[in-house]
Design a protein around this motif. Sequence first.
Motif, PDB file in Angstrom:
ATOM      1  N   VAL A 118       0.842  -1.206   0.000  1.00  0.00           N
ATOM      2  CA  VAL A 118       0.000   0.000   0.000  1.00  0.00           C
ATOM      3  C   VAL A 118       0.871   1.248   0.000  1.00  0.00           C
ATOM      4  O   VAL A 118       0.612   2.202  -0.742  1.00  0.00           O
ATOM      5  CB  VAL A 118      -0.964  -0.008   1.204  1.00  0.00           C
ATOM      6  N   GLY A 119       1.930   1.256   0.808  1.00  0.00           N
ATOM      7  CA  GLY A 119       2.827   2.416   0.856  1.00  0.00           C
ATOM      8  C   GLY A 119       3.491   2.696  -0.475  1.00  0.00           C
ATOM      9  O   GLY A 119       3.551   3.837  -0.930  1.00  0.00           O
ATOM     10  N   VAL A 120       3.961   1.649  -1.129  1.00  0.00           N
ATOM     11  CA  VAL A 120       4.602   1.814  -2.442  1.00  0.00           C
ATOM     12  C   VAL A 120       3.569   2.243  -3.480  1.00  0.00           C
ATOM     13  O   VAL A 120       3.826   3.098  -4.332  1.00  0.00           O
ATOM     14  CB  VAL A 120       5.329   0.522  -2.859  1.00  0.00           C
ATOM     15  N   GLY A 121       2.376   1.664  -3.398  1.00  0.00           N
ATOM     16  CA  GLY A 121       1.303   2.046  -4.326  1.00  0.00           C
ATOM     17  C   GLY A 121       0.912   3.503  -4.181  1.00  0.00           C
ATOM     18  O   GLY A 121       0.691   4.199  -5.175  1.00  0.00           O
ATOM     19  N   VAL A 122       0.855   3.961  -2.947  1.00  0.00           N
ATOM     20  CA  VAL A 122       0.543   5.381  -2.717  1.00  0.00           C
ATOM     21  C   VAL A 122       1.636   6.256  -3.316  1.00  0.00           C
ATOM     22  O   VAL A 122       1.354   7.263  -3.963  1.00  0.00           O
ATOM     23  CB  VAL A 122       0.369   5.669  -1.205  1.00  0.00           C
ATOM     24  N   ALA A 123       2.887   5.851  -3.134  1.00  0.00           N
ATOM     25  CA  ALA A 123       4.003   6.654  -3.646  1.00  0.00           C
ATOM     26  C   ALA A 123       4.019   6.715  -5.165  1.00  0.00           C
ATOM     27  O   ALA A 123       4.254   7.770  -5.749  1.00  0.00           O
ATOM     28  CB  ALA A 123       5.328   6.089  -3.133  1.00  0.00           C
ATOM     29  N   LEU A 124       3.777   5.586  -5.808  1.00  0.00           N
ATOM     30  CA  LEU A 124       3.922   5.532  -7.263  1.00  0.00           C
ATOM     31  C   LEU A 124       2.646   5.842  -8.036  1.00  0.00           C
ATOM     32  O   LEU A 124       2.709   6.258  -9.188  1.00  0.00           O
ATOM     33  CB  LEU A 124       4.443   4.156  -7.685  1.00  0.00           C
ATOM     34  N   VAL A 125       1.491   5.622  -7.423  1.00  0.00           N
ATOM     35  CA  VAL A 125       0.226   5.827  -8.132  1.00  0.00           C
ATOM     36  C   VAL A 125      -0.647   6.880  -7.444  1.00  0.00           C
ATOM     37  O   VAL A 125      -1.153   7.793  -8.097  1.00  0.00           O
ATOM     38  CB  VAL A 125      -0.563   4.492  -8.245  1.00  0.00           C
ATOM     39  N   ILE A 159      -2.288  14.586  -7.593  1.00  0.00           N
ATOM     40  CA  ILE A 159      -1.810  15.815  -8.236  1.00  0.00           C
ATOM     41  C   ILE A 159      -2.592  16.069  -9.520  1.00  0.00           C
ATOM     42  O   ILE A 159      -3.014  17.198  -9.803  1.00  0.00           O
ATOM     43  CB  ILE A 159      -0.286  15.734  -8.483  1.00  0.00           C
ATOM     44  N   TRP A 160      -2.823  14.999 -10.295  1.00  0.00           N
ATOM     45  CA  TRP A 160      -3.604  15.135 -11.526  1.00  0.00           C
ATOM     46  C   TRP A 160      -5.041  15.559 -11.199  1.00  0.00           C
ATOM     47  O   TRP A 160      -5.612  16.405 -11.884  1.00  0.00           O
ATOM     48  CB  TRP A 160      -3.600  13.814 -12.291  1.00  0.00           C
ATOM     49  N   ALA A 161      -5.615  15.002 -10.141  1.00  0.00           N
ATOM     50  CA  ALA A 161      -6.992  15.331  -9.758  1.00  0.00           C
ATOM     51  C   ALA A 161      -7.133  16.797  -9.350  1.00  0.00           C
ATOM     52  O   ALA A 161      -8.212  17.383  -9.499  1.00  0.00           O
ATOM     53  CB  ALA A 161      -7.465  14.418  -8.629  1.00  0.00           C
ATOM     54  N   LEU A 162      -6.061  17.383  -8.838  1.00  0.00           N
ATOM     55  CA  LEU A 162      -6.108  18.807  -8.487  1.00  0.00           C
ATOM     56  C   LEU A 162      -6.133  19.696  -9.731  1.00  0.00           C
ATOM     57  O   LEU A 162      -6.505  20.856  -9.642  1.00  0.00           O
ATOM     58  CB  LEU A 162      -4.897  19.182  -7.629  1.00  0.00           C
ATOM     59  N   GLY A 163      -5.726  19.146 -10.864  1.00  0.00           N
ATOM     60  CA  GLY A 163      -5.749  19.913 -12.112  1.00  0.00           C
ATOM     61  C   GLY A 163      -4.396  20.157 -12.725  1.00  0.00           C
ATOM     62  O   GLY A 163      -4.284  20.874 -13.720  1.00  0.00           O
ATOM     63  N   SER A 188      11.093   4.375  -0.761  1.00  0.00           N
ATOM     64  CA  SER A 188      11.918   3.931   0.362  1.00  0.00           C
ATOM     65  C   SER A 188      11.448   4.517   1.686  1.00  0.00           C
ATOM     66  O   SER A 188      11.809   4.021   2.747  1.00  0.00           O
ATOM     67  CB  SER A 188      13.393   4.265   0.122  1.00  0.00           C
ATOM     68  N   THR A 189      10.629   5.550   1.633  1.00  0.00           N
ATOM     69  CA  THR A 189      10.046   6.115   2.855  1.00  0.00           C
ATOM     70  C   THR A 189       8.674   5.519   3.136  1.00  0.00           C
ATOM     71  O   THR A 189       8.408   5.049   4.248  1.00  0.00           O
ATOM     72  CB  THR A 189       9.920   7.647   2.734  1.00  0.00           C
ATOM     73  N   LEU A 190       7.798   5.525   2.144  1.00  0.00           N
ATOM     74  CA  LEU A 190       6.426   5.079   2.363  1.00  0.00           C
ATOM     75  C   LEU A 190       6.298   3.563   2.437  1.00  0.00           C
ATOM     76  O   LEU A 190       5.380   3.056   3.091  1.00  0.00           O
ATOM     77  CB  LEU A 190       5.506   5.645   1.282  1.00  0.00           C
ATOM     78  N   GLY A 191       7.190   2.819   1.780  1.00  0.00           N
ATOM     79  CA  GLY A 191       7.149   1.359   1.870  1.00  0.00           C
ATOM     80  C   GLY A 191       7.361   0.863   3.294  1.00  0.00           C
ATOM     81  O   GLY A 191       6.516   0.148   3.845  1.00  0.00           O
ATOM     82  N   PRO A 192       8.475   1.237   3.951  1.00  0.00           N
ATOM     83  CA  PRO A 192       8.683   0.804   5.334  1.00  0.00           C
ATOM     84  C   PRO A 192       7.648   1.368   6.306  1.00  0.00           C
ATOM     85  O   PRO A 192       7.260   0.689   7.260  1.00  0.00           O
ATOM     86  CB  PRO A 192      10.080   1.339   5.685  1.00  0.00           C
ATOM     87  N   LEU A 193       7.185   2.594   6.080  1.00  0.00           N
ATOM     88  CA  LEU A 193       6.130   3.133   6.947  1.00  0.00           C
ATOM     89  C   LEU A 193       4.863   2.300   6.823  1.00  0.00           C
ATOM     90  O   LEU A 193       4.202   1.994   7.819  1.00  0.00           O
ATOM     91  CB  LEU A 193       5.841   4.595   6.597  1.00  0.00           C
TER      92      LEU A 193
END
Length: 140
Positions: free
Chosen positions: A44-51, A57-61, A115-120
């Motif tokens: 989930v952490g890696v998915g959040v980081a990469l997707v 950011i795209w949804a903000l416009g 490397s930050t969001l995966g271990p978190l």
Amino acid sequence: MRRTGRPRGGDGRDGAAPAAAPTDTDTLPAMKNKVKGATLGAAVGVGVALVGIPAGIWALGFTAAGIAAGSVAAKMMSAVAIANSGAVPAGSAVAVLQSVGAAGFSLGAKIGLTSTLGPLGAAAGAKLFKGQDKPGDKPK
């Protein structure tokens, strides 16, 4: 007082029940659940980081074609331009988000985020994952 070298209490002679040592059959399912939780959390952490972050950011416009009209990004750009006499300064939040929206994250940013969001995510998953310790147990 003389020390005899034997442990005090918990040996059954003083009325206290002896401490039961955990067995492999008790700890193995719980450890497997923690590993499953950590694996799921890391994914989930890696998915959040990469997707997730680029999609947000795209949804903000902030898109590859530029800032979408009527979006949050357009409002942000307008506010920054008004505050800076009609210009959007390089390095501002709007400029950085537009760069990410247009070209995506750089390789270094992807490595840093994963490397930050995966271990978190792994730590959170191992801590929060609640499953069955033994077959037939109710979930915690």
